[in-house]
Design a protein around this motif. Structure first.
Motif, PDB file in Angstrom:
ATOM      1  N   ALA A 210      28.740  23.863  54.403  1.00 23.14           N
ATOM      2  CA  ALA A 210      28.418  22.439  54.412  1.00 23.14           C
ATOM      3  C   ALA A 210      27.289  22.110  53.439  1.00 23.14           C
ATOM      4  O   ALA A 210      27.274  21.041  52.827  1.00 23.14           O
ATOM      5  CB  ALA A 210      28.043  21.994  55.825  1.00 23.14           C
ATOM      6  N   ASP A 211      26.347  23.045  53.269  1.00 23.99           N
ATOM      7  CA  ASP A 211      25.153  22.740  52.473  1.00 23.99           C
ATOM      8  C   ASP A 211      24.773  23.950  51.620  1.00 23.99           C
ATOM      9  O   ASP A 211      23.768  24.616  51.882  1.00 23.99           O
ATOM     10  CB  ASP A 211      24.005  22.361  53.408  1.00 23.99           C
ATOM     11  N   PRO A 212      25.550  24.256  50.575  1.00 22.60           N
ATOM     12  CA  PRO A 212      25.210  25.398  49.715  1.00 22.60           C
ATOM     13  C   PRO A 212      23.963  25.118  48.889  1.00 22.60           C
ATOM     14  O   PRO A 212      23.521  23.975  48.778  1.00 22.60           O
ATOM     15  CB  PRO A 212      26.448  25.523  48.819  1.00 22.60           C
ATOM     16  N   VAL A 213      23.397  26.173  48.311  1.00 22.61           N
ATOM     17  CA  VAL A 213      22.240  26.029  47.431  1.00 22.61           C
ATOM     18  C   VAL A 213      22.595  25.063  46.298  1.00 22.61           C
ATOM     19  O   VAL A 213      23.675  25.128  45.720  1.00 22.61           O
ATOM     20  CB  VAL A 213      21.839  27.394  46.851  1.00 22.61           C
ATOM     21  N   ALA A 214      21.688  24.158  46.000  1.00 25.80           N
ATOM     22  CA  ALA A 214      21.979  23.112  45.018  1.00 25.80           C
ATOM     23  C   ALA A 214      22.059  23.675  43.599  1.00 25.80           C
ATOM     24  O   ALA A 214      21.147  24.354  43.140  1.00 25.80           O
ATOM     25  CB  ALA A 214      20.904  22.034  45.081  1.00 25.80           C
ATOM     26  N   CYS A 215      23.152  23.397  42.929  1.00 19.60           N
ATOM     27  CA  CYS A 215      23.311  23.606  41.486  1.00 19.60           C
ATOM     28  C   CYS A 215      24.684  23.082  41.093  1.00 19.60           C
ATOM     29  O   CYS A 215      25.497  22.745  41.959  1.00 19.60           O
ATOM     30  CB  CYS A 215      23.123  25.067  41.060  1.00 19.60           C
ATOM     31  N   GLU A 216      24.935  22.992  39.791  1.00 22.76           N
ATOM     32  CA  GLU A 216      26.202  22.459  39.306  1.00 22.76           C
ATOM     33  C   GLU A 216      27.206  23.594  39.117  1.00 22.76           C
ATOM     34  O   GLU A 216      26.931  24.564  38.416  1.00 22.76           O
ATOM     35  CB  GLU A 216      25.994  21.713  37.988  1.00 22.76           C
ATOM     36  N   GLY A 217      28.370  23.438  39.736  1.00 24.21           N
ATOM     37  CA  GLY A 217      29.373  24.480  39.706  1.00 24.21           C
ATOM     38  C   GLY A 217      29.777  24.940  38.313  1.00 24.21           C
ATOM     39  O   GLY A 217      29.778  26.151  38.032  1.00 24.21           O
ATOM     40  N   PRO A 218      30.127  24.016  37.418  1.00 21.15           N
ATOM     41  CA  PRO A 218      30.523  24.453  36.073  1.00 21.15           C
ATOM     42  C   PRO A 218      29.418  25.211  35.340  1.00 21.15           C
ATOM     43  O   PRO A 218      29.696  26.134  34.575  1.00 21.15           O
ATOM     44  CB  PRO A 218      30.855  23.129  35.373  1.00 21.15           C
ATOM     45  N   VAL A 219      28.159  24.814  35.575  1.00 22.94           N
ATOM     46  CA  VAL A 219      27.043  25.505  34.921  1.00 22.94           C
ATOM     47  C   VAL A 219      26.867  26.897  35.528  1.00 22.94           C
ATOM     48  O   VAL A 219      26.647  27.883  34.815  1.00 22.94           O
ATOM     49  CB  VAL A 219      25.738  24.698  35.040  1.00 22.94           C
ATOM     50  N   LEU A 220      26.978  27.006  36.842  1.00 20.41           N
ATOM     51  CA  LEU A 220      26.891  28.315  37.495  1.00 20.41           C
ATOM     52  C   LEU A 220      28.010  29.228  36.992  1.00 20.41           C
ATOM     53  O   LEU A 220      27.788  30.428  36.769  1.00 20.41           O
ATOM     54  CB  LEU A 220      26.974  28.151  39.012  1.00 20.41           C
ATOM     55  N   ALA A 221      29.195  28.674  36.801  1.00 19.00           N
ATOM     56  CA  ALA A 221      30.307  29.462  36.268  1.00 19.00           C
ATOM     57  C   ALA A 221      29.971  29.987  34.874  1.00 19.00           C
ATOM     58  O   ALA A 221      30.267  31.145  34.543  1.00 19.00           O
ATOM     59  CB  ALA A 221      31.578  28.618  36.239  1.00 19.00           C
ATOM     60  N   ARG A 222      29.333  29.152  34.036  1.00 17.18           N
ATOM     61  CA  ARG A 222      28.946  29.576  32.685  1.00 17.18           C
ATOM     62  C   ARG A 222      27.914  30.692  32.734  1.00 17.18           C
ATOM     63  O   ARG A 222      28.001  31.685  32.002  1.00 17.18           O
ATOM     64  CB  ARG A 222      28.378  28.395  31.904  1.00 17.18           C
ATOM     65  N   VAL A 223      26.930  30.516  33.601  1.00 18.36           N
ATOM     66  CA  VAL A 223      25.857  31.507  33.691  1.00 18.36           C
ATOM     67  C   VAL A 223      26.402  32.850  34.166  1.00 18.36           C
ATOM     68  O   VAL A 223      26.091  33.909  33.599  1.00 18.36           O
ATOM     69  CB  VAL A 223      24.745  31.010  34.640  1.00 18.36           C
ATOM     70  N   THR A 224      27.228  32.824  35.186  1.00 15.02           N
ATOM     71  CA  THR A 224      27.770  34.081  35.718  1.00 15.02           C
ATOM     72  C   THR A 224      28.735  34.731  34.733  1.00 15.02           C
ATOM     73  O   THR A 224      28.780  35.955  34.615  1.00 15.02           O
ATOM     74  CB  THR A 224      28.463  33.847  37.066  1.00 15.02           C
ATOM     75  N   GLN A 225      29.500  33.914  34.015  1.00 10.75           N
ATOM     76  CA  GLN A 225      30.415  34.471  33.029  1.00 10.75           C
ATOM     77  C   GLN A 225      29.638  35.195  31.936  1.00 10.75           C
ATOM     78  O   GLN A 225      30.015  36.287  31.497  1.00 10.75           O
ATOM     79  CB  GLN A 225      31.288  33.382  32.427  1.00 10.75           C
ATOM     80  N   ALA A 226      28.546  34.588  31.497  1.00 13.60           N
ATOM     81  CA  ALA A 226      27.712  35.224  30.470  1.00 13.60           C
ATOM     82  C   ALA A 226      27.043  36.485  31.005  1.00 13.60           C
ATOM     83  O   ALA A 226      27.025  37.532  30.343  1.00 13.60           O
ATOM     84  CB  ALA A 226      26.661  34.234  29.976  1.00 13.60           C
ATOM     85  N   ALA A 227      26.489  36.395  32.205  1.00 20.94           N
ATOM     86  CA  ALA A 227      25.742  37.516  32.772  1.00 20.94           C
ATOM     87  C   ALA A 227      26.632  38.729  33.020  1.00 20.94           C
ATOM     88  O   ALA A 227      26.270  39.864  32.688  1.00 20.94           O
ATOM     89  CB  ALA A 227      25.060  37.084  34.066  1.00 20.94           C
ATOM     90  N   PHE A 228      27.795  38.498  33.625  1.00 21.88           N
ATOM     91  CA  PHE A 228      28.674  39.616  33.970  1.00 21.88           C
ATOM     92  C   PHE A 228      29.624  39.985  32.836  1.00 21.88           C
ATOM     93  O   PHE A 228      30.260  41.033  32.885  1.00 21.88           O
ATOM     94  CB  PHE A 228      29.462  39.291  35.235  1.00 21.88           C
ATOM     95  N   GLY A 229      29.689  39.139  31.806  1.00 17.44           N
ATOM     96  CA  GLY A 229      30.495  39.479  30.641  1.00 17.44           C
ATOM     97  C   GLY A 229      29.933  40.672  29.889  1.00 17.44           C
ATOM     98  O   GLY A 229      30.657  41.370  29.167  1.00 17.44           O
ATOM     99  N   GLN A 230      28.633  40.895  30.045  1.00 15.49           N
ATOM    100  CA  GLN A 230      27.970  42.061  29.456  1.00 15.49           C
ATOM    101  C   GLN A 230      27.122  42.722  30.541  1.00 15.49           C
ATOM    102  O   GLN A 230      25.914  42.877  30.406  1.00 15.49           O
ATOM    103  CB  GLN A 230      27.100  41.647  28.268  1.00 15.49           C
ATOM    104  N   ARG A 231      27.785  43.100  31.629  1.00 18.94           N
ATOM    105  CA  ARG A 231      27.067  43.494  32.844  1.00 18.94           C
ATOM    106  C   ARG A 231      26.222  44.757  32.656  1.00 18.94           C
ATOM    107  O   ARG A 231      25.302  45.000  33.442  1.00 18.94           O
ATOM    108  CB  ARG A 231      28.033  43.648  34.009  1.00 18.94           C
ATOM    109  N   ARG A 232      26.512  45.585  31.672  1.00 17.80           N
ATOM    110  CA  ARG A 232      25.710  46.788  31.478  1.00 17.80           C
ATOM    111  C   ARG A 232      24.431  46.520  30.696  1.00 17.80           C
ATOM    112  O   ARG A 232      23.572  47.386  30.580  1.00 17.80           O
ATOM    113  CB  ARG A 232      26.541  47.863  30.747  1.00 17.80           C
ATOM    114  N   LYS A 233      24.326  45.315  30.152  1.00 14.53           N
ATOM    115  CA  LYS A 233      23.139  44.972  29.382  1.00 14.53           C
ATOM    116  C   LYS A 233      22.103  44.282  30.268  1.00 14.53           C
ATOM    117  O   LYS A 233      22.434  43.695  31.297  1.00 14.53           O
ATOM    118  CB  LYS A 233      23.517  44.061  28.212  1.00 14.53           C
ATOM    119  N   MET A 234      20.865  44.334  29.833  1.00 13.23           N
ATOM    120  CA  MET A 234      19.818  43.594  30.536  1.00 13.23           C
ATOM    121  C   MET A 234      20.077  42.102  30.395  1.00 13.23           C
ATOM    122  O   MET A 234      20.659  41.647  29.409  1.00 13.23           O
ATOM    123  CB  MET A 234      18.443  43.944  29.950  1.00 13.23           C
ATOM    124  N   LEU A 235      19.599  41.342  31.359  1.00 11.18           N
ATOM    125  CA  LEU A 235      19.857  39.904  31.377  1.00 11.18           C
ATOM    126  C   LEU A 235      19.282  39.199  30.154  1.00 11.18           C
ATOM    127  O   LEU A 235      19.846  38.204  29.693  1.00 11.18           O
ATOM    128  CB  LEU A 235      19.286  39.290  32.655  1.00 11.18           C
TER     129      LEU A 235
END
Length: 279
Positions: A210-235
């Motif tokens: 009902a009340d997830p942590v506030a953020c924009e879904g499409p932006v979170l998708a972009r951030v996670t795609q970038a982060a896990f797209g190179q998951r063996r590298k440092m952030l």
């Protein structure tokens, strides 16, 4: 279940209409009517509920949903060969089945639905992940649907329910954990399908928070795609295009960490910062 609804066995339906499963459409037809009922029951009570089903194929799960008293079913099918078989199901349940010929990735189908909605589907393998991401990032939130009961390859299901530190933790785990409570309900063996896939499948049940942590879904998708797209590298390296070390320092996150160590809350913090910088 044919004794319950009086319709022919699914093998006969497939033979009558020439419905050989097409790999290009990600089709694997589920013929065990006991299993289709089990999937339908995993969605909970269906009386008075409008169920949205994607990729009904010859209609095995569709029949189970209607037999278990779903108020109505909206079935989205892009394979025109399946429409005559679904029309037979609709004739058996007059006024309760609406079939939409089209692609669920691009077709709007949930406008103007009165009453509770659940999404239940044996998703085509080639579009299942993208459909789930779409449903998890929809706005506004909470969404129109009460729950998602979906079948995926077991490997994908494990990624959906994964948590920080799990080997399967990644983009799907962040998005699903952010906005839903997700769990694997049961597995389905390859031999239950025609043609049998090479892997085990799993049914996943997701209930919106009902009340997830506030953020924009499409932006979170972009951030996670970038982060896990190179998951063996440092952030600081994997997120370089989004702000890199400056972004991470602002979020109070050690730039030398890797994506699989971040909590969902930390990913949401990054997404909020990226969104504010892009305004």
């Amino acid at each position: 279940m044919s004794a319950i609804d009086g319709l022919p066995p699914l093998r006969d339906v497939i033979a009558t209409h020439g419905l050989d499963a097409k790999k290009a459409l990600g089709q694997n037809f589920l013929l065990d009517l006991n299993l289709t009922q089990k999937i339908a029951r995993a969605a909970g009570l269906l009386n008075g509920v409008t169920v949205i089903e994607v990729g009904p194929g010859p209609g095995g799960l569709t029949r189970a949903l209607l037999a278990l008293d779903a108020g109505s079913v909206i079935a989205i099918e892009r394979d025109a060969r399946c429409l005559p078989a679904l029309a037979e199901v609709g004739a058996h349940y007059p006024g309760r089945l609406r079939v939409i010929e089209g692609d669920a990735l691009t077709h709007g189908y949930d406008d103007g639905i009165a009453g509770p909605v659940k999404i239940v589907a044996n998703l085509p393998y080639n579009v299942g992940t993208q459909l789930l991401v779409n449903w998890l990032t929809v706005e506004p939130w909470p969404p129109a649907y009460q729950s998602l009961t979906l079948m995926f390859q077991r490997e994908v299901a494990e990624r959906i329910v994964a948590r920080p530190g799990d080997s399967a933790y990644g983009r799907l785990g962040v998005l699903a954990g952010w906005r839903t409570e997700a769990r694997i309900v049961f597995d389905v063996p390859p031999q239950a399908f025609t043609p049998p896939p090479k892997v085990t499948s799993s049914v996943v049940h997701l209930v919106p928070r009902a009340d997830p942590v506030a953020c924009e879904g499409p932006v979170l998708a972009r951030v996670t795609q970038a982060a896990f797209g190179q998951r063996r590298k440092m952030l600081r390296q994997s997120l370089k295009a989004l702000g890199g070390e400056e972004l991470l320092t602002k979020a109070a996150i050690d730039p030398t960490r890797r994506a699989e160590t971040l909590s969902i809350e930390e990913f949401c913090t990054l997404a909020r910062l990226v969104a504010s910088w892009n305004r």
